[in-house]
Design an enzyme around this catalytic site. Structure first.
Site, PDB file in Angstrom:
ATOM      1  N   ASP A 164       1.834   6.619   5.282  1.00 14.86           N
ATOM      2  CA  ASP A 164       0.828   5.627   4.917  1.00 14.86           C
ATOM      3  C   ASP A 164       1.252   4.857   3.657  1.00 14.86           C
ATOM      4  O   ASP A 164       0.469   4.088   3.099  1.00 14.86           O
ATOM      5  CB  ASP A 164      -0.528   6.317   4.720  1.00 14.86           C
ATOM      6  CG  ASP A 164      -1.694   5.378   4.926  1.00 14.86           C
ATOM      7  OD1 ASP A 164      -1.502   4.343   5.596  1.00 14.86           O
ATOM      8  OD2 ASP A 164      -2.786   5.671   4.404  1.00 14.86           O
TER       9      ASP A 164
ATOM     10  N   LYS B  34       0.863  -1.193   0.000  1.00  9.70           N
ATOM     11  CA  LYS B  34       0.000   0.000   0.000  1.00  9.70           C
ATOM     12  C   LYS B  34       0.892   1.233   0.000  1.00  9.70           C
ATOM     13  O   LYS B  34       1.732   1.400   0.883  1.00  9.70           O
ATOM     14  CB  LYS B  34      -0.906   0.001   1.247  1.00  9.70           C
ATOM     15  CG  LYS B  34      -1.622   1.332   1.498  1.00  9.70           C
ATOM     16  CD  LYS B  34      -2.504   1.286   2.759  1.00  9.70           C
ATOM     17  CE  LYS B  34      -3.054   2.681   3.101  1.00  9.70           C
ATOM     18  NZ  LYS B  34      -3.881   2.689   4.323  1.00  9.70           N
TER      19      LYS B  34
ATOM     20  N   ASP C 223      -2.465  10.371   3.484  1.00 11.38           N
ATOM     21  CA  ASP C 223      -3.848   9.943   3.714  1.00 11.38           C
ATOM     22  C   ASP C 223      -4.560  10.949   4.606  1.00 11.38           C
ATOM     23  O   ASP C 223      -4.423  10.917   5.828  1.00 11.38           O
ATOM     24  CB  ASP C 223      -3.862   8.546   4.366  1.00 11.38           C
ATOM     25  CG  ASP C 223      -5.280   8.025   4.588  1.00 11.38           C
ATOM     26  OD1 ASP C 223      -6.231   8.625   4.040  1.00 11.38           O
ATOM     27  OD2 ASP C 223      -5.424   7.002   5.296  1.00 11.38           O
TER      28      ASP C 223
ATOM     29  N   ARG D 183      -7.491  -0.617   1.295  1.00 12.31           N
ATOM     30  CA  ARG D 183      -8.053  -1.853   0.702  1.00 12.31           C
ATOM     31  C   ARG D 183      -8.511  -1.603  -0.730  1.00 12.31           C
ATOM     32  O   ARG D 183      -8.584  -2.535  -1.527  1.00 12.31           O
ATOM     33  CB  ARG D 183      -9.179  -2.371   1.612  1.00 12.31           C
ATOM     34  CG  ARG D 183     -10.321  -1.421   1.782  1.00 12.31           C
ATOM     35  CD  ARG D 183     -11.176  -1.720   3.020  1.00 12.31           C
ATOM     36  NE  ARG D 183     -10.544  -1.268   4.271  1.00 12.31           N
ATOM     37  CZ  ARG D 183     -11.050  -1.449   5.478  1.00 12.31           C
ATOM     38  NH1 ARG D 183     -12.202  -2.067   5.627  1.00 12.31           N
ATOM     39  NH2 ARG D 183     -10.407  -1.033   6.552  1.00 12.31           N
TER      40      ARG D 183
ATOM     41  N   ASP E 123     -11.915   6.998   4.013  1.00 16.62           N
ATOM     42  CA  ASP E 123     -10.665   6.806   4.758  1.00 16.62           C
ATOM     43  C   ASP E 123     -10.246   5.331   4.781  1.00 16.62           C
ATOM     44  O   ASP E 123      -9.126   5.007   5.178  1.00 16.62           O
ATOM     45  CB  ASP E 123     -10.837   7.341   6.189  1.00 16.62           C
ATOM     46  CG  ASP E 123      -9.512   7.542   6.904  1.00 16.62           C
ATOM     47  OD1 ASP E 123      -8.469   7.488   6.223  1.00 16.62           O
ATOM     48  OD2 ASP E 123      -9.528   7.745   8.132  1.00 16.62           O
TER      49      ASP E 123
ATOM     50  N   LYS F 220      -9.873  12.953   8.241  1.00 17.20           N
ATOM     51  CA  LYS F 220      -9.346  12.602   9.560  1.00 17.20           C
ATOM     52  C   LYS F 220      -9.271  13.840  10.438  1.00 17.20           C
ATOM     53  O   LYS F 220      -9.166  14.952   9.911  1.00 17.20           O
ATOM     54  CB  LYS F 220      -7.915  12.050   9.400  1.00 17.20           C
ATOM     55  CG  LYS F 220      -7.804  10.682   8.803  1.00 17.20           C
ATOM     56  CD  LYS F 220      -6.333  10.277   8.685  1.00 17.20           C
ATOM     57  CE  LYS F 220      -6.186   8.896   8.079  1.00 17.20           C
ATOM     58  NZ  LYS F 220      -6.728   7.815   8.908  1.00 17.20           N
TER      59      LYS F 220
ATOM     60  N   GLU G  81      -9.232   3.564   2.446  1.00 13.66           N
ATOM     61  CA  GLU G  81      -8.789   3.609   1.044  1.00 13.66           C
ATOM     62  C   GLU G  81      -7.721   2.571   0.729  1.00 13.66           C
ATOM     63  O   GLU G  81      -7.529   2.211  -0.434  1.00 13.66           O
ATOM     64  CB  GLU G  81      -8.257   5.017   0.703  1.00 13.66           C
ATOM     65  CG  GLU G  81      -6.793   5.305   1.107  1.00 13.66           C
ATOM     66  CD  GLU G  81      -6.525   5.204   2.597  1.00 13.66           C
ATOM     67  OE1 GLU G  81      -7.472   5.350   3.382  1.00 13.66           O
ATOM     68  OE2 GLU G  81      -5.357   4.973   2.980  1.00 13.66           O
TER      69      GLU G  81
END
Ligand code: BES
Ligand code: ZN
Ligand code: ZN
Length: 506
Positions: free
Chosen positions: A293, A270, A275, A356, A352, A282, A354
């Site tokens: 991230d 990933k 993010d 996956r 959020d 967030k 994201e």
């Protein structure tokens, strides 16, 4: 400046500092006794009065040598009971001595490893582990600020009889450390400098010279190749998404250059370079950490560097799914139903979640294109993983007991701790959608968040491909140096996966 390491049979004349070991007591080894004799008992005298030093693991005492001695100072370092020595413990011993070396202003250091009766590991393993610890701990990120101390360490010379064997062991670990350094470097880069396209270019620059094929898929190519779910995540950002495919042909290649002669093993990371959470934004406190991230991708990239630097005999494909998750008028929204390469539709309940969404397309792609022996993905996927295991362990969701036992032994050998987590029909079911095949949050809400995330990804594993999902959220960042790891991006995953490859796939 980075420290130079060398191995020899006698201390270098330049060394002003010498490190010697005792094992659970104050008894000097052969070399210590020699130095003591030359200095007319100075070391033994100093040890007698050193009330805080008993030779326990990690204890040390710095002894200033009298005028006319070969060295300015001798550091006597407790290595604990000889028979209990392990490679991991000695790596940590090396890592932790760095502070002492810096505080005394050491520049040229000789580390003397005598052959000791009953030592739990071979002297060459001891020597290599000790300097590997120093190598991993001496990492610093100095791109935007110069290091404070000018008195930095220049050279460490390891002195032992089996210096060739030690050098060989260290050469391997040094290659892996190069991978760990790269993983930490890209994690520590700020998100205004490292974004999908700049990251991809950097990978070309870093890995191509080592013989890694680096292919970059831009947005147009991704669209053609149906990376639909991934592209949704990056829609809100001015920075364009991309996918980087890295191939290392370690096993002999027979046909066309770009064909693996043997089925490869595959890693997917990933790579969210920042993010914000997107429209499901967030809270602002601590959001800066979300520049890391992309920690899963950093592990894959670091692994590719490590295996290339040590010329691994395995065939390996590494894929990083890069995007920036931003809110904007163009961003994907909660409620959107999106497509994926697999053909499954996904309702986005939370922008959020994201990770996956970028991972599933690369998982589909790598399985369909390369038919790998196994695929392992790494991701800073859920806050829930951190709630479950804290910063100590990385959660491992594995659908194959054979793959898990290999991962477990590699984990124990490298000290990168993995804890097996459950995959279950219930978690998979919870991720099914009402008006879509899947939903990116599911019906369990906050509870079991790391497990439902893994359950979501499991929907994209085809034909029982052996698969492991490593949620490294808790191992993303640390506030201070600890053992062989350093403050900032940890670079977790490079060592354990490198060991998995070298022990089982070459
Ligand atoms: N990148 C975060 C997870 C994360 C949080 C990693 C803190 C490291 C440190 C991820 O994209 C995320 O925000 N996940 C959500 C999922 C939820 C909305 C289902 C989470 O964990 O809260
Ligand atoms: Zn997120
Ligand atoms: Zn994320």
């Amino acid at each position: 400046m980075s420290i130079k390491f060398s191995f020899g049979k006698t201390p270098k004349s330049k060394s002003e500092t010498v490190v010697i070991f005792t094992y659970g007591n104050k008894t000097l080894g052969a070399s210590g006794k020699d130095i003591d004799k030359q200095s007319k008992g100075h070391i033994q005298n100093a040890l007698k009065t050193a009330s805080n030093f008993e030779g326990k693991s990690g204890q040390s005492t710095v002894i200033a040598m009298p005028k006319g001695s070969d060295f300015e100072r001798v550091i006597v370092l407790g290595a604990g009971e000889a028979k209990k020595s392990t490679v991991l413990e000695i790596e940590n011993l090396g890592a932790n001595v760095l502070g002492t070396l810096k505080s005394v202003g050491a520049k040229h250091v000789s580390v003397i490893v005598d052959s000791v009766k009953g030592l739990g590991i071979k002297p060459e393993e001891f020597a290599a582990a000790f300097v590997t610890g120093i190598r991993l701990r001496s990492y610093g990120f100095h791109v935007y600020k110069k290091p404070e101390s000018k008195n930095s360490l220049v050279q460490i010379d390891c002195v032992l009889d089996k210096q060739t064997a030690a050098k060989k062991l260290f050469t391997y670990e040094d290659a892996v450390a190069q991978g760990v350094y790269l993983a930490r470097d890209v994690m520590n880069e700020p998100p205004n400098k490292l974004y999908p396209e700049s990251y991809a270019k950097r990978l070309q620059k870093e890995l191509k010279p080592l013989g890694v094929d680096v292919e970059i898929l831009n947005e147009a190519q991704m669209k053609k190749m149906k990376f639909h779910s991934h592209l949704e995540v990056g829609k809100g950002s001015d920075r364009k998404s991309c996918v980087v495919i890295m191939r290392w042909h370690g096993a002999p290649v027979t046909k066309a250059k770009k064909t693996f002669s043997k089925t490869p093993i595959a890693f997917v990371g990933k790579g969210i370079t920042f993010d914000t959470g997107g429209i499901s934004i967030k809270p602002s406190a601590g959001m800066d950490a979300m520049k890391m991230d992309m920690g899963g991708s950093a592990a894959v990239v670091g692994l590719m560097k490590a295996i290339a630097a040590r010329k691994s005999k395995a065939n390996v494909v590494g894929i990083v799914a890069l995007a920036e998750n931003m809110p904007s008028a163009r961003a994907y929204r909660p409620g959107d139903i999106i497509n994926s390469m697999s053909g499954k539709t996904i309702q986005v309940d939370n922008t959020d979640a994201e990770g996956r969404l970028v991972l599933n397309d690369s998982l589909t792609y790598v399985q369909r294109t390369y038919k790998p022996k196994f695929v392992i993905d790494l991701a800073t996927l859920t806050g829930a993983m951190m709630v479950a295991l804290g910063h100590e362990y990385c959660g491992a969701f594995v659908n194959n007991d054979g793959l898990w036992s290999k991962l477990e032994s590699s984990s124990q050998k490298t000290g990168e701790k993995l804890w097996r987590m459950p995959l279950d029909e219930a978690y998979r079911k919870a991720m099914e959608g009402k008006f879509s095949d899947l939903n990116n949050v599911g019906t369990m809400g906050r509870f079991g968040g790391a497990c439902t995330a893994a359950g979501f990804l499991e929907h994209f594993i085809e034909d029982d491909t052996p698969w492991a999902h490593l949620d490294i959220a808790g191992k993303m960042e640390q506030k201070s140096d600890k053992g062989v790891t350093t403050a900032g991006g940890v670079g977790f995953g490079v060592r354990v996966l490198d060991r998995l490859i070298s022990d089982h796939y070459e």
